[in-house]
Design an enzyme around this catalytic site. Sequence first.
Site, PDB file in Angstrom:
ATOM      1  N   HIS A  74    -105.997 -14.038  66.156  1.00  0.00           N
ATOM      2  CA  HIS A  74    -107.019 -14.553  67.071  1.00  0.00           C
ATOM      3  C   HIS A  74    -108.256 -13.652  66.968  1.00  0.00           C
ATOM      4  CE1 HIS A  74    -104.414 -17.039  70.060  1.00  0.00           C
ATOM      5  NE2 HIS A  74    -103.909 -17.087  68.838  1.00  0.00           N
ATOM      6  N   GLU A  84    -110.053 -12.130  69.191  1.00  0.00           N
ATOM      7  CA  GLU A  84    -109.990 -10.912  69.995  1.00  0.00           C
ATOM      8  C   GLU A  84    -109.102  -9.854  69.341  1.00  0.00           C
ATOM      9  OE1 GLU A  84    -109.979 -14.380  73.067  1.00  0.00           O
ATOM     10  OE2 GLU A  84    -109.349 -14.039  70.997  1.00  0.00           O
ATOM     11  N   CYS A 135    -106.745 -16.204  75.665  1.00  0.00           N
ATOM     12  CA  CYS A 135    -105.401 -16.717  75.923  1.00  0.00           C
ATOM     13  C   CYS A 135    -104.558 -15.579  76.504  1.00  0.00           C
ATOM     14  CB  CYS A 135    -104.793 -17.241  74.616  1.00  0.00           C
ATOM     15  SG  CYS A 135    -104.317 -15.941  73.448  1.00  0.00           S
ATOM     16  N   CYS A 163    -104.057 -12.565  74.084  1.00  0.00           N
ATOM     17  CA  CYS A 163    -105.261 -11.751  73.904  1.00  0.00           C
ATOM     18  C   CYS A 163    -105.601 -10.977  75.174  1.00  0.00           C
ATOM     19  CB  CYS A 163    -106.420 -12.626  73.458  1.00  0.00           C
ATOM     20  SG  CYS A 163    -106.187 -13.256  71.777  1.00  0.00           S
TER      21      CYS A 163
END
Length: 151
Positions: free
Chosen positions: A50, A52, A80, A83
């Site tokens: 992801h 992040e 999410c 993260c």
Amino acid sequence: MIDFMLEAIKEAQKAMKKGEVPIGAVVVKDGKIIGRGRNKREKKQNALAHAEIVAIHKACKKLNSWRLDGADIYVTLEPCPMCAGAIANARISRIIYATGDTTAKDNLCEKICESVRLNHKVSLEKGKYEKTSKLLLQDFFKEKRSKKEAI
């Protein structure tokens, strides 16, 4: 002065050009970007890639430390749960996000950032460029659906 959210949007645009969900992030400490990230799940075939996580990884590498005390993360979409947990565990002070996750109706990101189970609390702020970030995501998924229908 650098507009850090625009830098995150640039990362999201790069992700979109590579066929990734257009989410971008930058980690900032002392007014400088120390980590940039964009979604790379398809490219890396890794569920953890992801934006992040990629940005946090680069920031940790740059500082040679897993502790990112005093840093902020600017991200184009509300993080999410995975993260949000990584951000808290990295000791990042603040999350600034452009647009909320329309599927998140339970404030889970906020709950994780403020959880008593974690020894570090992260403040969560809605930033600017909501419309820009939302349009990137909508355009991406609209194109995905139209390609699927064409098959």
